[in-house]
Write an enzyme that holds these catalytic residues in place. Sequence first.
Site, short mmCIF file in Angstrom:
data_model
loop_
_atom_site.label_atom_id
_atom_site.label_comp_id
_atom_site.label_asym_id
_atom_site.label_seq_id
_atom_site.Cartn_x
_atom_site.Cartn_y
_atom_site.Cartn_z
N LYS A 143 -13.06 19.86 19.68
CA LYS A 143 -13.35 21.23 19.25
C LYS A 143 -13.91 21.22 17.83
CE LYS A 143 -11.70 23.73 22.79
NZ LYS A 143 -12.35 24.84 23.49
N ASP A 158 -4.86 25.03 23.71
CA ASP A 158 -4.22 24.38 24.84
C ASP A 158 -2.70 24.24 24.72
OD1 ASP A 158 -6.82 24.41 25.58
OD2 ASP A 158 -6.99 22.29 26.04
#
Length: 646
Positions: free
Chosen positions: A265, A338
Amino acid sequence: MFSLSPSSFLNKTVVPGCSTHLFLRQPRTLITPPASLRVFSSLGSNRDPNGSLLIETTAASSSSLETSATDIVPKSTVSGGVQDVYGEDAATEDMPITPWSLSVASGYTLLRDPHHNKGLAFSHRERDAHYLRGLLPPTVISQDLQVKKMMHTLRQYQVPLQRYMAMMDLQETNERLFYKLLIDHVEELLPVVYTPTVGEACQKYGSIFLRPQGLFISLKEKGKIHEVLRNWPEKNIQVIVVTDGERILGLGDLGCQGMGIPVGKLSLYTALGGVRPSACLPVTIDVGTNNEKLLNDEFYIGLRQRRATGEEYSELMHEFMTAVKQNYGEKVVIQFEDFANHNAFDLLAKYGTTHLVFNDDIQGTASVVLAGLIAALRFVGGSLSNHRFLFLGAGEAGTGIAELIALEISKKSQIPLEEARKNIWLVDSKGLIVSSRKESIQHFKKPWAHDHEPIRELVDAVKAIKPTVLIGTSGVGQTFTQDVVETMAELNEKPIILSLSNPTSQSECTAEQAYTWSQGRAIFASGSPFAPVEYEGKTFVPGQANNAYIFPGFGLGLIMSGTIRVHDDMLLAASEALAEELMEEHYEKGMIYPPFRNIRKISARIAAKVAAKAYELGLATRLPQPKELEQCAESSMYSPSYRSYR
Ligand SMILES: O=C([O-])CC(=O)C(=O)O
Ligand SMILES: [Mg+2]
């Protein structure tokens, strides 16, 4: 070796009113020979393992890890270490500090420093000036040729994981070349460093793990997190992506091996959003794993215990959140990524009022999906309030998207939020969420428990609710069966079908299935990429409804405006900015998102809209507000081009 970030100084024109100190920009010039920052450890030698001289500072004592955080906290500054980067000025004489020191990398050490290494692109003059003669073969090549060569090499690998490993290796040996490659070939390389390959990389992280690329904070670091953060070599952190690995993509609990996600990311934060790499910090919180396979895997890299929960979990997270604010101040973006549902919602609610937090799976995914829907409506006409939405999956993504759609409808149609929610229905693993289930469902599902008889199967829910938009956020692959898609196509001339679960293996259906089963009528997008599909002589290009369109620009907008809190209106602003990027030519091919090719420009526009909203809401602290926010965003973006060394 650790480094300061002269490599990230940009060569850009200064935009009037666009505050520059945050981005450390400097006018074009030869830069000082690459400076490296090292901890001078008390090993009794003043040379590092490569033979470079370490300059000793006058700073006292060695690591203070043995000192408990509570000994330190009350006396430290809470304003963040942005100016007093090593905490030395703030420390009183009785406080232990870390003896950071500066030195200049040259010769062999320079070649081994990923922030400053240029490989064969070092000029002859630089080779002379920096003791590189003989350490490189005679040829000098341009960065563009290096890119071409690397792409050629990458394309030889047939196995996606090999490409991933080659890219990680490049990131660790020549950071600028890594980012140049990723920026110049974003469409080809996104699936390598990001979904779907990053999912497989996390599953096998224990075996492929070569060098740590972020901070691992486990239960063993309890009481010491403030000090652990200081072990990270970079001090001016602007974005942290943190996971606890419990719900990695749609792959479940991967424990400590979830580190691949924050690393991936953050490389997009730099490549797509222009945040300089040294300002990015990937973090994995390790409280154990409930994944039996990993617990029994001899190569597993995390704690071998079942997950800590309850107070033990919250205390560790709280210590982390406190230490982050203490170390980096109020304006560091903390992106939650997540986490499992139960923790994700709680953490966002708990820290949303005290920290600059953003949950990518709840808010980023919501913003990207809303953008796709707004974009589609620009071409089909009508408004969101004319549509009926059915979700498969009522977790972070499902309920996050549902809520943002309801918010947009409520604002645009000026109806109460409660009313706007009525056209939105969710199915979870137990069937349609209806009011008779209200007592037994988790709190984040309750707003969606409308009056209806219970329905167990998705296809029956489709028949009963008659949605115009079907959205999959279940994390379970192949759940949009032929029956489901055909029913959507019977009910709608142009059914909108979004299979958002990642990676590709977990997608609710493939692009080919969506187009074939709807006889080429579906407007389809998916979380992980699918190749274009030929159906009856027409080529359909499926869009990628992935939060990667949003979070890099969104984060840049927060950073450039010095925003201290995230507000839902900023998510709506980001969606509207992204929706504006869709052109008729894209829509004609079946896309509801623009190609990733122009993502830096798109990110700058998203950043500008987000920053403008932050100023409007009074949440921005970088004052006065620059006049040209988009130009300001563009000019503050990291450039991966090599710098010249004097
Ligand atoms: O990482 C991605 O591709 C999108 C995402 O946040 C997820 O699936 O959790
Ligand atoms: Mg995610």
